[in-house]
Design a protein around this motif. Structure first.
Motif, PDB file in Angstrom:
ATOM      1  N   GLN A  69       0.814  -1.219   0.000  1.00 48.76           N
ATOM      2  CA  GLN A  69       0.000   0.000   0.000  1.00 48.76           C
ATOM      3  C   GLN A  69       0.847   1.270   0.000  1.00 48.76           C
ATOM      4  O   GLN A  69       0.327   2.359  -0.253  1.00 48.76           O
ATOM      5  N   PHE A  70       2.135   1.136   0.313  1.00 45.48           N
ATOM      6  CA  PHE A  70       2.984   2.324   0.422  1.00 45.48           C
ATOM      7  C   PHE A  70       3.763   2.549  -0.870  1.00 45.48           C
ATOM      8  O   PHE A  70       4.104   1.590  -1.563  1.00 45.48           O
ATOM      9  N   PRO A  71       4.045   3.815  -1.190  1.00 40.98           N
ATOM     10  CA  PRO A  71       4.862   4.069  -2.381  1.00 40.98           C
ATOM     11  C   PRO A  71       6.273   3.542  -2.177  1.00 40.98           C
ATOM     12  O   PRO A  71       6.845   3.659  -1.089  1.00 40.98           O
ATOM     13  N   THR A  72       6.829   2.951  -3.211  1.00 40.99           N
ATOM     14  CA  THR A  72       8.144   2.313  -3.082  1.00 40.99           C
ATOM     15  C   THR A  72       9.281   3.325  -3.018  1.00 40.99           C
ATOM     16  O   THR A  72      10.380   3.003  -2.588  1.00 40.99           O
ATOM     17  N   ASP A  73       8.999   4.563  -3.451  1.00 46.31           N
ATOM     18  CA  ASP A  73      10.111   5.512  -3.555  1.00 46.31           C
ATOM     19  C   ASP A  73      10.414   6.239  -2.251  1.00 46.31           C
ATOM     20  O   ASP A  73      11.416   6.931  -2.157  1.00 46.31           O
ATOM     21  N   LEU A  74       9.574   6.101  -1.252  1.00 44.67           N
ATOM     22  CA  LEU A  74       9.811   6.861  -0.017  1.00 44.67           C
ATOM     23  C   LEU A  74      10.374   6.005   1.116  1.00 44.67           C
ATOM     24  O   LEU A  74      11.161   6.475   1.921  1.00 44.67           O
ATOM     25  N   LEU A  75       9.935   4.756   1.179  1.00 44.49           N
ATOM     26  CA  LEU A  75      10.420   3.874   2.237  1.00 44.49           C
ATOM     27  C   LEU A  75      11.699   3.195   1.772  1.00 44.49           C
ATOM     28  O   LEU A  75      11.777   2.729   0.641  1.00 44.49           O
ATOM     29  N   PHE A  76      12.681   3.146   2.624  1.00 42.59           N
ATOM     30  CA  PHE A  76      13.875   2.417   2.229  1.00 42.59           C
ATOM     31  C   PHE A  76      14.182   1.304   3.228  1.00 42.59           C
ATOM     32  O   PHE A  76      13.803   1.359   4.394  1.00 42.59           O
ATOM     33  N   THR A  77      14.825   0.301   2.727  1.00 46.50           N
ATOM     34  CA  THR A  77      15.166  -0.848   3.547  1.00 46.50           C
ATOM     35  C   THR A  77      16.653  -1.096   3.365  1.00 46.50           C
ATOM     36  O   THR A  77      17.312  -0.410   2.589  1.00 46.50           O
ATOM     37  N   SER A  78      17.201  -2.039   4.092  1.00 44.87           N
ATOM     38  CA  SER A  78      18.640  -2.290   3.957  1.00 44.87           C
ATOM     39  C   SER A  78      18.916  -2.817   2.551  1.00 44.87           C
ATOM     40  O   SER A  78      18.023  -3.329   1.881  1.00 44.87           O
ATOM     41  N   SER A  79      20.151  -2.670   2.109  1.00 47.98           N
ATOM     42  CA  SER A  79      20.478  -3.000   0.723  1.00 47.98           C
ATOM     43  C   SER A  79      20.150  -4.450   0.390  1.00 47.98           C
ATOM     44  O   SER A  79      19.749  -4.776  -0.716  1.00 47.98           O
ATOM     45  N   SER A  80      20.276  -5.322   1.358  1.00 46.08           N
ATOM     46  CA  SER A  80      19.979  -6.730   1.087  1.00 46.08           C
ATOM     47  C   SER A  80      18.463  -6.964   0.983  1.00 46.08           C
ATOM     48  O   SER A  80      18.023  -7.956   0.420  1.00 46.08           O
ATOM     49  N   GLY A  81      17.668  -6.010   1.506  1.00 50.19           N
ATOM     50  CA  GLY A  81      16.212  -6.106   1.401  1.00 50.19           C
ATOM     51  C   GLY A  81      15.643  -7.390   1.962  1.00 50.19           C
ATOM     52  O   GLY A  81      14.639  -7.906   1.481  1.00 50.19           O
ATOM     53  N   GLU A  82      16.286  -7.923   2.963  1.00 50.64           N
ATOM     54  CA  GLU A  82      15.863  -9.237   3.463  1.00 50.64           C
ATOM     55  C   GLU A  82      14.465  -9.169   4.105  1.00 50.64           C
ATOM     56  O   GLU A  82      14.053  -8.129   4.599  1.00 50.64           O
ATOM     57  N   LEU A  83      13.774 -10.280   4.044  1.00 50.21           N
ATOM     58  CA  LEU A  83      12.480 -10.395   4.704  1.00 50.21           C
ATOM     59  C   LEU A  83      12.654 -11.222   5.968  1.00 50.21           C
ATOM     60  O   LEU A  83      13.526 -12.087   6.041  1.00 50.21           O
ATOM     61  N   TRP A  84      11.807 -10.955   6.940  1.00 49.71           N
ATOM     62  CA  TRP A  84      11.907 -11.612   8.231  1.00 49.71           C
ATOM     63  C   TRP A  84      10.687 -12.490   8.478  1.00 49.71           C
ATOM     64  O   TRP A  84       9.589 -12.189   8.030  1.00 49.71           O
ATOM     65  N   ARG A  85      10.909 -13.558   9.184  1.00 47.55           N
ATOM     66  CA  ARG A  85       9.783 -14.334   9.699  1.00 47.55           C
ATOM     67  C   ARG A  85       9.725 -14.083  11.194  1.00 47.55           C
ATOM     68  O   ARG A  85      10.724 -13.743  11.839  1.00 47.55           O
ATOM     69  N   MET A  86       8.538 -14.220  11.754  1.00 48.11           N
ATOM     70  CA  MET A  86       8.374 -13.953  13.168  1.00 48.11           C
ATOM     71  C   MET A  86       8.319 -15.254  13.958  1.00 48.11           C
ATOM     72  O   MET A  86       7.661 -16.204  13.538  1.00 48.11           O
ATOM     73  N   GLY A  87       9.024 -15.254  15.073  1.00 49.97           N
ATOM     74  CA  GLY A  87       8.819 -16.329  16.034  1.00 49.97           C
ATOM     75  C   GLY A  87       8.104 -15.729  17.226  1.00 49.97           C
ATOM     76  O   GLY A  87       8.533 -14.695  17.743  1.00 49.97           O
ATOM     77  N   ARG A  88       6.998 -16.284  17.614  1.00 52.06           N
ATOM     78  CA  ARG A  88       6.272 -15.745  18.757  1.00 52.06           C
ATOM     79  C   ARG A  88       6.385 -16.705  19.918  1.00 52.06           C
ATOM     80  O   ARG A  88       6.098 -17.896  19.789  1.00 52.06           O
ATOM     81  N   ILE A  89       6.773 -16.177  21.060  1.00 51.46           N
ATOM     82  CA  ILE A  89       6.892 -17.024  22.238  1.00 51.46           C
ATOM     83  C   ILE A  89       5.531 -17.122  22.903  1.00 51.46           C
ATOM     84  O   ILE A  89       4.971 -16.124  23.335  1.00 51.46           O
ATOM     85  N   GLY A  90       4.989 -18.322  22.915  1.00 50.76           N
ATOM     86  CA  GLY A  90       3.657 -18.519  23.489  1.00 50.76           C
ATOM     87  C   GLY A  90       2.609 -17.984  22.534  1.00 50.76           C
ATOM     88  O   GLY A  90       2.896 -17.248  21.605  1.00 50.76           O
TER      89      GLY A  90
END
Lengths: 286, 286
Positions: free
Chosen positions: A242-263
């Motif tokens: 939903q966000f424009p790609t030109d304003l938000l920046f991420t690290s150069s590797s652009g890695e995606l994260w998975r979440m581990g939830r405790i409980g």
């Protein structure tokens, strides 16, 4: 390594899902109208259970008490680990794996609760102000400890005391969705204001005509923080579209994260609480 | 001339100054998030006394009842006077002077209350649904009257009934500040979102460090309306300075308006109420 006790006194609060609407006014002020508030540390995280809001005392004044606002009783101090002698954000931050081993594990042994808060820029370890002497004592051998006071770094030496609590073991859950950690120039916040407002305050109300797709394997999680003028956003790939790609920046590797939830449910503050998913992710790596 | 009874059923409400904060959530939704609501007629006007909100029944559903929300009991219908046979917004609107003479005066003689709502695009005359038969009877000699129903214009002929009320006389006050009437492309609303939110919801709370300049000769007045996708803004020159000049447009003559206020306090709904200042201005010309 250096450990900096930062010059913010924080409150940890949660707003119920049904109560968010009545906090729209102060939250929009804290997020978008920087010149109307003296708040310098603000973090809002949507989890499946509630909205967790961590903010300094100036920001906390904006939140009116209500049945929908839970306030943890303590004042918390943010700690920051840096690998060189410089506490500014340009210095080399230390990875979460190292923090877990060198900070969280020794504090856990002393039964000190921590609250991890990760941003695009750095990782904060929040400890209760009343635990500070134990924290210093536990970590003084491994770290040069400094207290930030009005822009100055003052060396801190060991003090006193100790507390004790039982630590529980919880199962780790791993939802399907993938997350990205991003930043943006705070001056461009107005350009994404309506999208951010939509995602933050209205994404639970369906759009007219839109079908509700409930993917039970995915988890609702969104995080916005603005700390000392640095903005950090954590959202899943669906929200990111939903966000424009030109304003938000991420690290150069652009890695995606998975979440581990405790409980599968909120952990009490008496337990070792690690709500930020990338730290959990790191904990899984450990 | 043609008189069109438009296909909106409206509620007239007011929100107290102190109660605005708790309506931030629905108001932002109605102003900025067009695809989350079916509301097609929305108008918010800040006056020294309160916020007057006129909106259709879809929009009205968004406003939770509270001690801060006053709701006028009637359903109101908007009338629109056009000089050719076309009711679309591209047709020639009729000036306020003419409306006052040919619509408001005859209705006042029949003791029918009207609520004037002026926008950049046109001027609406709101009448109570229950007064409609008197309205038609009073105006049918001067106008071809049509009722808009699902995009169709259906001719209306005279019906029945009459009502009676006493009309009061109030002094007219003329504050110092000058106002401009503007419009903008609704697709560019996001670009001014934070400024508009700031002006609408936070202008009563001082910015940190800013001095409060209370100019008692000026009046607090701000109006936003979005009707059938057309945006109209009325604000004084001071407020206008906060907005970018390239997005808001005004008529080619760029004229500024002065406000005439009837009475120094809110008028009851039983009286001939004309809250929109440019109509008052016109009334002064009359």
């Amino acid at each position: 390594m250096d450990l900096h006790i930062l010059d913010h006194r924080l409150r940890v609060t949660s707003i119920s899902k049904t109560g968010l609407e009545q906090y729209t006014h102060p939250l929009i002020k804290l997020i978008f109208l920087r010149n109307r508030t003296r708040c310098k540390f603000f973090s809002l995280t949507e989890t499946p259970e509630n909205y967790t809001v961590v903010l300094d005392e100036e920001g906390f004044k904006e939140l009116q008490p209500s049945e929908h606002l839970q306030v943890e009783g303590s004042t918390w101090l943010p700690l920051n680990v840096v690998s060189n002698g410089n506490a500014s954000s340009s210095s080399q931050s230390v990875g979460v794996t190292k923090i877990a081993k060198s900070v969280i594990a020794p504090l856990a042994e002393q039964h000190v609760s921590v609250f991890m808060l990760s941003t695009y820029q750095t990782d904060f370890i929040l400890v209760r102000e009343k635990d500070l002497s134990v924290v210093v004592e536990s970590l003084v051998e491994e770290f040069n400890i400094f207290r930030e006071e009005g822009g100055e770094s003052v060396p801190v030496h060991s003090q006193d005391a100790c507390n004790g609590l039982q630590r529980n073991v919880h199962p780790v859950l791993i939802p399907e969705n993938q997350f990205c950690v991003m930043s943006l120039d705070p001056d461009t916040l107005p350009a994404i204001a309506t999208i951010l407002i939509d995602v933050l305050f209205y994404s639970n109300s369906p759009k007219p005509g839109a079908s509700i797709d409930q993917d039970m394997e995915c988890i609702k999680f969104f995080s916005f923080s603005m700390i000392d003028g640095y903005v950090s956003l954590v959202m899943d790939k669906e929200a990111q579209k939903q966000f424009p790609t030109d304003l938000l920046f991420t690290s150069s590797s652009g890695e995606l994260w998975r979440m581990g939830r405790i409980g599968g449910q909120p952990l009490g503050f008496g337990e070792l609480q690690i709500p930020s998913f990338d730290h959990l992710n790191a904990a899984c790596i450990l």
